[in-house]
Enzyme design. Structure first.
Site, mmCIF file in Angstrom:
data_model
loop_
_atom_site.group_PDB
_atom_site.id
_atom_site.type_symbol
_atom_site.label_atom_id
_atom_site.label_comp_id
_atom_site.label_asym_id
_atom_site.label_seq_id
_atom_site.Cartn_x
_atom_site.Cartn_y
_atom_site.Cartn_z
ATOM 1 N N GLU A 41 9.741 52.637 11.638
ATOM 2 C CA GLU A 41 10.648 53.172 12.971
ATOM 3 C C GLU A 41 11.690 54.375 12.278
ATOM 4 O O GLU A 41 11.525 55.664 11.808
ATOM 5 C CB GLU A 41 11.092 51.997 13.518
ATOM 6 C CG GLU A 41 11.668 53.581 14.897
ATOM 7 C CD GLU A 41 12.530 52.922 16.126
ATOM 8 O OE1 GLU A 41 11.227 52.460 16.701
ATOM 9 O OE2 GLU A 41 13.253 51.602 15.911
ATOM 10 N N GLU A 66 9.459 57.009 9.984
ATOM 11 C CA GLU A 66 8.933 57.450 11.450
ATOM 12 C C GLU A 66 9.810 59.254 11.682
ATOM 13 O O GLU A 66 9.579 60.109 11.974
ATOM 14 C CB GLU A 66 8.358 57.173 12.432
ATOM 15 C CG GLU A 66 8.126 57.924 14.034
ATOM 16 C CD GLU A 66 7.592 57.465 14.432
ATOM 17 O OE1 GLU A 66 8.045 56.660 15.002
ATOM 18 O OE2 GLU A 66 7.271 57.658 15.584
ATOM 19 N N CYS A 86 10.632 49.625 22.139
ATOM 20 C CA CYS A 86 10.115 48.266 21.257
ATOM 21 C C CYS A 86 10.783 47.530 22.729
ATOM 22 O O CYS A 86 10.349 46.474 22.534
ATOM 23 C CB CYS A 86 10.859 47.693 20.364
ATOM 24 S SG CYS A 86 13.477 48.204 20.474
ATOM 25 N N SER A 105 8.888 56.708 19.571
ATOM 26 C CA SER A 105 8.083 56.554 18.589
ATOM 27 C C SER A 105 6.881 55.543 18.791
ATOM 28 O O SER A 105 6.242 54.599 19.332
ATOM 29 C CB SER A 105 9.430 55.352 18.167
ATOM 30 O OG SER A 105 8.592 54.864 16.924
ATOM 31 N N LYS A 114 7.010 41.523 28.415
ATOM 32 C CA LYS A 114 6.685 41.299 27.027
ATOM 33 C C LYS A 114 5.569 40.424 27.286
ATOM 34 O O LYS A 114 4.744 40.924 26.313
ATOM 35 C CB LYS A 114 7.844 40.599 26.072
ATOM 36 C CG LYS A 114 8.675 40.881 25.345
ATOM 37 C CD LYS A 114 8.749 41.975 24.240
ATOM 38 C CE LYS A 114 9.685 42.431 23.321
ATOM 39 N NZ LYS A 114 9.533 44.005 22.771
ATOM 40 N N GLU A 152 3.639 43.174 27.718
ATOM 41 C CA GLU A 152 2.985 44.198 27.201
ATOM 42 C C GLU A 152 1.646 43.733 25.867
ATOM 43 O O GLU A 152 0.564 44.692 24.955
ATOM 44 C CB GLU A 152 4.505 44.178 25.694
ATOM 45 C CG GLU A 152 4.450 44.991 24.653
ATOM 46 C CD GLU A 152 5.411 45.112 23.801
ATOM 47 O OE1 GLU A 152 5.902 43.833 23.577
ATOM 48 O OE2 GLU A 152 5.992 46.127 23.239
ATOM 49 N N GLU A 186 -3.703 48.607 24.272
ATOM 50 C CA GLU A 186 -3.786 48.872 22.723
ATOM 51 C C GLU A 186 -3.496 47.380 21.564
ATOM 52 O O GLU A 186 -3.350 47.626 20.545
ATOM 53 C CB GLU A 186 -2.668 49.875 23.080
ATOM 54 C CG GLU A 186 -2.732 50.911 23.332
ATOM 55 C CD GLU A 186 -2.576 50.627 25.440
ATOM 56 O OE1 GLU A 186 -2.526 49.863 25.644
ATOM 57 O OE2 GLU A 186 -2.186 52.294 25.604
ATOM 58 N N CYS A 204 18.717 43.473 24.968
ATOM 59 C CA CYS A 204 18.024 41.721 24.961
ATOM 60 C C CYS A 204 19.091 40.577 25.639
ATOM 61 O O CYS A 204 17.771 39.535 25.644
ATOM 62 C CB CYS A 204 16.818 41.523 23.953
ATOM 63 S SG CYS A 204 15.508 43.076 23.190
#
Lengths: 579, 623
Positions: free
Chosen positions: A278, A281, A298, A318, A357, A360, A365, A502
């Site tokens: 990250e 990037e 994230c 990102s 999550k 996710e 993907e 989190c």
């Protein structure tokens, strides 16, 4: 100051204090059910009723502000009787299956029944039957357990500004529902799970994958690897009666090994990889005129929110996968190859503080060469359930360390679990890279703390860098609207779906309304993470020796072609409603 | 329409129009003109009064009759006799008129100058009545809120202006301060006609005192009590009286915007309001610089979707704001934080309908009518087992007996009076022993009922009080918003107990359980709907407890109403064997030879009661 009498006791409270707060500040507890401080103060359930001398009817103590000279009674026989009747009515429409309910023992309704000494239901009658919605990979809605307190509705609307759920129908048939009564899976729900945190009963819960994980551990053929997110270790202990925010990393690792996982890894290392990618990037975008502001990716609840609400701005996100997805991909590629394990046999289990999550991990993907990055996601609560199932005396466990070769993560990885942490970790690496030196001043205190949106302007290598940190989707929406209107001059933004990050994720141990009103749970858990960081020898992701080794052996450098294959992802517009 | 810019201009319209319309109120009006007034309230409209108007106009045109106009009006009140046609100035009143009667009325009455006797109305005592005010129904009435209903065409603003319309507004804007207006309303003793009876002047003054950049005036036209239709009739018959009063209220409290929240189920009222607002705007009686005084006020309509709870003022505000209609906790009261969080004055239609008369005639005049604590008149929607079903306006303090027997004409079919239900689902049932109670807010609540919006349903001896309580609870359960526990689940549990009772499945202790729950809900529910929902149960328990006991202990319904608890039986000594019952029984449950006593097969009988009504010898009884 306001002087009033509560149950014969003269008390003094600040102006604008509610009777409920005034009572609690003075050691008098008034039962509540629908009350959720700052979020749901509607006085609907009527549990917190009290008598005020000279007033007709009962007053609602969660809303009624204390006034000078008020004489309040919280426990007259009449009040106690009325409360009992109200609870009786709620229970009369409740499927009382506490023995098999996921919230048994941690249910506010159950606590009330105990407190009010309910022995039988006086007003038996029709009970509504609702179908259970378990279509989504993340959240299960079971309205047979709903008490219509609407804490979830208020949370979704006010805290998250999503409004995926609201009350429909009227009277006895009132139900909390979604647009056209669709599954949560098919509406604008982001799976952040904050509704689960707000629910006093088991009406909202995570989709459990415990049995599936046990099966894999026990099948003798699978190589079951587990990883745990930073926020899990500072909350898991609460499930076993330990103080809020206690860091139980060592015991947790021991417990996971006892449960039979073949390898126990730390997602913090995954976080270090995320930072490497990250930060790289960001520097690329900053120096080569890429799309700015760049926004972290994230938090999967946030990503789903962006895909459903701001599809035209997805370029700002990102492309980095979240730490546990990166880590899963690394385990099934680099680790499998290095230790000669058939990657098809590896089962990657993530223990996360998060509900989203679960979703996710199921995104199409999230796989490389036909291998799913992560196979199962368990919440902190599910891990606690497994530990209890296995008869492990958690509190008295010895400490042990994460397994090599990915064992030691950095302090930067640890603070990923709190709002501002991802940004701080990324800045440590980005600043070192841009300045070309090993900076000593690495604590970015201006982006720590509870504020929903934090901003700072930094000077890195002679360049002014504007950053912002937002937690909760309501704050995310504010930032996104600013970007949409072209009024946003930030370069880098961290967004986490859950308020506080989190540590306050939807998968964390659930705190009852009273604890939430009186204890700063976020602060205690976050401080514990900052303390892990402080005590860490290595506090910058790019200095993680295991990570350096893996880049050397496998990825080459951050942002490389290989890194992109395993560690990056893409986003696409998602319809808000799939009706 | 040209804007009316000054007081002089409106006075000119008034004088001219008043002279033109003198025949509407003056029996001896010196004119050759005749006005045929046809009720276009909801009741008569559904009985084809628009067709009656059409026919009259067609016939008049065909016959080339001069000096006769056909006018649509609001409700005359005596709905039981509708469709109603009145011809003025002679004030002849024709009842149950059908479209095909128009020709005869024109030929006989208008052309030949004779009465159409077959269409004249018979009073309860059988006397033929020529004029409306000769009916006992009207004798004890005093019309203030309904003053213009049945006199003016509600869709013509000039007709309203002719009868002192917008005169109160003129007076207020030109000669009264805000404080004086509020003082006048306060001194009049007017109290809210929507149910709770809060002093109107106080409400106005609280809202006037609140500081804010914006305030609102709201009219609650979400009339929802079963059987109540006075607000609808006022809006249908005299919409400008409400607009004018709201404008006066706007001046008094310092608001520039008003909203009328009216149920979409009242299409005629909504349409009349739309027309009235449009005309008032065209005349400049709404909008900027009203009557050249610089005062600015406008009104918009908001439609309700039919939730009873939206008649609760805070739920109504939520609904206007576009949210789910459910009550807010009070305080804060709307006077401080109402619509969009701004100070808001909310009164119901009937309350506003009194305002202009108070301003014109003065507080002293108004407060001279009524009782010590309740001033003025109250409109009741009289329904149920009573001869003269309709809308009545009486001075406060009139007794129930006067309303039911003198005005209402008593109970049909020679049956006995059992109870009167006032206040709708929030009210209670009043037994015969309290028939002489002078009606006002206090006396009604003292005997366990309430004024409510003015629904008054009369019940005869065949009605079961347990079933009546069940009926009202059924209503509340479906209309509860579901917000608070006591109302959402508690009323449902009460209903279940009542249903058990009516089905003969009650358990010992159910009465006590019901009573305990009722008292608990009364104190713990959030809003007025929940707090008053137990009233029908509590009042029937108070006055008719024995009926409950019979249901629970002995499995009997004393009134013979609850089907599960009674059988129909033919008394052999009274049966003449005429066979009427047998022929009319829909399920062939009756057998018997001619001139021999008949028998009902209870296994087949569905207890519909057709045989009871058909038997000329009263030989069939329930029991």
């Amino acid at each position: 100051m306001i002087n009033l009498t509560i149950d014969g006791k003269q008390v003094q409270v600040k102006e604008n204090t509610t009777i409920l707060e005034a009572a609690r500040q003075n050691g008098i507890d008034i039962p509540t059910l629908c009350f959720l401080k700052g979020i749901n103060m509607a006085g609907d359930c009527r549990m917190c009723i009290v008598e005020i001398e000279g007033r007709k009817g009962f007053a609602t103590s969660c809303i009624q502000v204390a006034e000078e000279g008020m004489v309040v009674r919280t426990n007259s026989p009449e009040i106690l009787e009325a409360r009992k009747t109200i609870l009786d009515l709620i229970l009369s429409n409740h499927h009382i299956d506490c023995l098999t309910c996921v919230r048994g023992g941690n249910c506010e309704l159950q606590q009330l029944a105990k407190k009010l000494n309910i022995r039988e239901i006086e007003y038996e009658g029709e009970k509504l039957e609702h179908e259970i919605d378990d279509k989504s990979p993340a959240i299960v809605r079971d309205f047979n357990k709903c008490v219509l307190c609407r804490r979830c509705v208020a949370t979704c609307k006010k805290v998250q500004n999503v409004g995926a759920i609201d009350c429909t129908s009227r009277g006895f048939t009132s139900t909390i529902s979604t647009t056209y009564d669709c599954s949560l899976n098919d509406v604008d729900c982001t799976f952040c799970g904050q509704c689960i945190q707000s629910c006093p009963t088991g009406a909202l819960r995570e989709k459990e994958y415990i049995n599936e994980v046990w099966d894999k551990i026990n099948d003798g053929d699978s190589y079951v690897v587990v990883q745990t997110a930073p926020a899990v270790r500072v909350a898991l202990g609460e499930e076993f009666g330990m103080k809020i925010g206690t860091n139980v990393k060592g015991k947790m690792v021991t417990a996971l090994k006892q449960l039979g996982f073949d390898k126990v890894f730390d997602t913090n290392t995954g976080a270090d990889f995320t930072i490497m990618e990250e930060a790289n990037e960001f520097i690329e975008r900053l120096t080569n005129g890429g799309v700015l502001p760049m926004i972290t990716s994230c938090s999967p609840g946030w990503v789903r929110f962006a895909e459903k609400n701001y599809p035209e701005l997805l370029d700002h996100l990102s492309t980095c996968k979240s730490p546990h997805q990166m880590f899963g991909a690394i385990v099934k590629s680099y680790f499998a190859k290095k230790y000669d394990i058939d990657p098809k046999k590896i089962v990657m289990v993530s223990v996360m503080p998060c509900i989203a999550k679960k979703y996710e991990a199921s995104r199409e993907e999230m796989e490389v060469d036909g291998l799913r990055d992560v196979d199962y996601v368990l919440t902190t609560r599910e891990l606690a359930r497994m530990i209890r199932q296995a008869n492990i005396d958690f509190e008295n466990l010895e400490d042990s360390n994460f397994d090599d070769p990915m064992g030691e993560a950095t302090g930067a990885g640890a603070i990923f679990g709190t709002t501002g942490g991802v940004m701080e970790a990324a800045l440590r690496t980005a600043a070192d890279t841009l300045e070309g030196k090993d900076l000593k001043d690495i604590e970015y205190k201006e982006i720590r703390g509870e504020k929903g949106i934090k901003e700072a302007t930094l000077n890195i290598a002679g360049k002014e860098v504007k950053i912002a940190v937002a937690s909760s989707l309501a704050n995310a929406r504010k930032i996104m609207d600013k970007i949409k209107d072209g009024k946003c001059d930030y370069h880098f933004i961290e967004i986490m779906a859950c308020p506080g990050g989190c540590v306050m994720g939807g998968g964390q141990p659930i705190k009852d309304s009273k604890t939430r009103a009186t204890v700063d749970v976020r602060k205690l858990r976050a401080n514990s993470l900052y303390s892990i960081d402080e005590k860490s020898v290595i506090r910058k992701s790019h200095e993680n020796p295991a990570l350096k080794q893996i880049y050397k052996e496998f990825f080459g450098k951050a942002g490389s072609h290989v890194a992109h294959k395993y560690l990056h992802t893409s986003y696409s517009k998602k319809e808000k409603y799939e009706i | 329409m040209e804007k009316v810019k000054t007081i002089e201009e409106i006075e000119e319209i008034r004088t001219k129009k008043r002279a033109e319309l003198d025949l509407r109120v003056n029996l001896k009006a010196n004119t050759v003109e005749k006005h045929i007034l046809v009720c276009r309230g909801t009741g008569c409209t559904s009985s084809k009064s628009p067709k009656i108007i059409e026919n009259f106009r067609k016939i008049i045109e065909e016959k080339g009759i001069k000096n006769v106009r056909v006018i649509q009006t609001g409700c005359f009140g005596l709905c039981a006799k509708g469709p109603i046609v009145i011809i003025r100035p002679e004030d002849v009143f024709y009842a149950h008129v059908k479209p095909e009667d128009c020709e005869e009325i024109i030929n006989t009455h208008i052309v030949e100058g004779k009465l159409v006797e077959r269409l004249l109305c018979k009073d309860i005592d059988g006397t033929l009545v020529k004029r409306l005010d000769e009916l006992n129904f009207y004798k004890k009435q005093q019309r203030i809120a309904l003053k213009n209903c049945g006199i003016i065409d509600p869709e013509v603003i000039d007709e309203y202006i002719a009868f002192d319309g917008y005169k109160a507004l003129e007076k207020v804007l030109t000669s009264m301060t805000k404080e004086q207006v509020i003082e006048e309303i306060s001194n009049s003793g007017l109290r809210g006609r929507g149910g709770a009876g809060f002093p109107t002047g106080k409400k106005w003054s609280f809202t006037a005192m609140a500081n804010a950049d914006q305030k609102y005036v709201v009219c609650n036209a979400d009339e929802g009590d079963p059987g109540a239709f006075m607000d609808r009739s006022i809006l249908e018959g005299d919409p400008h009286s409400v607009l004018e009063a709201m404008t006066i209220a706007g001046y008094a409290i310092g608001a520039s915007q008003g909203y009328i929240y009216v149920r979409a189920e009242y299409p005629i009222a909504v349409q009349r309001l739309r027309v009235a607002i449009k005309q008032a705007r065209e005349y400049g009686l709404l909008g900027d610089n009203i009557l050249g005084t610089g005062f600015k006020f406008d009104i918009d309509i908001r439609l309700g979707a039919g939730a009873f709870v939206c008649g609760e003022e805070t739920a109504l505000l939520e609904s206007i704001e576009g949210r789910r209609g459910q009550p807010r906790l009070k305080p804060p009261y709307p006077a401080n934080s109402g619509l969009f969080g701004k100070p808001t004055l909310i009164n119901n239609v009937e309350t506003y309908a009194n305002v202009t008369r108070i301003i014109i005639n003065g507080a002293n005049w108004y407060s001279s009518i009524g009782t010590e604590t309740s001033k003025g008149t109250k409109v009741f929607a009289l329904g149920g087992n009573v001869n003269n079903v309709g809308l009545v306006e009486v001075p406060m303090g009139t007794t129930l007996r006067e309303i039911v027997f003198d005005i209402g004409g008593g109970i049909p079919n020679g049956r006995k009076f059992k109870a009167a239900q006032t206040g709708g689902p929030s009210g209670g049932c009043i037994p015969e022993e309290h028939l002489d109670t002078p009606i006002d807010y206090e006396s009604l609540s003292k005997i366990g009922s309430m004024m409510g919006s003015g629904g008054l349903i009369v019940m005869d001896e065949t009605k079961c009080m347990v079933d009546i309580a069940r009926f009202y609870l059924d209503f509340t359960v479906s209309e509860s918003c579901g917000k608070c526990t006591p109302c959402r689940i508690g009323t449902k549990r009460m209903l279940e107990i009542l249903e058990r009772m009516c089905e003969g499945k009650a358990k010992p202790g159910d009465i006590e359980k019901l009573e305990k729950l009722a008292n608990s809900i009364k104190k713990s529910a959030v809003c007025g709907l929940g707090q008053t929902a137990p009233n029908p149960v509590l009042s029937t328990l108070k006055y008719f407890r024995n009926e409950y006991e019979e249901h629970v202990m002995n499995g009997k319904c004393p009134a013979g109403y609850c089907k599960a608890l009674c059988n129909l039986k033919i008394q052999p000594d009274k049966c003449k064997g005429c066979g009427l019952c047998k022929r009319n029984c829909p399920v062939n449950a009756i057998s018997g030879e001619v001139k021999q006593p008949h028998v009902i097969d209870t296994s087949k009988c569905i207890k519909c009661g057709t045989c009871v009504d058909k038997c000329p010898f009263k030989a069939i009884v329930r029991g």
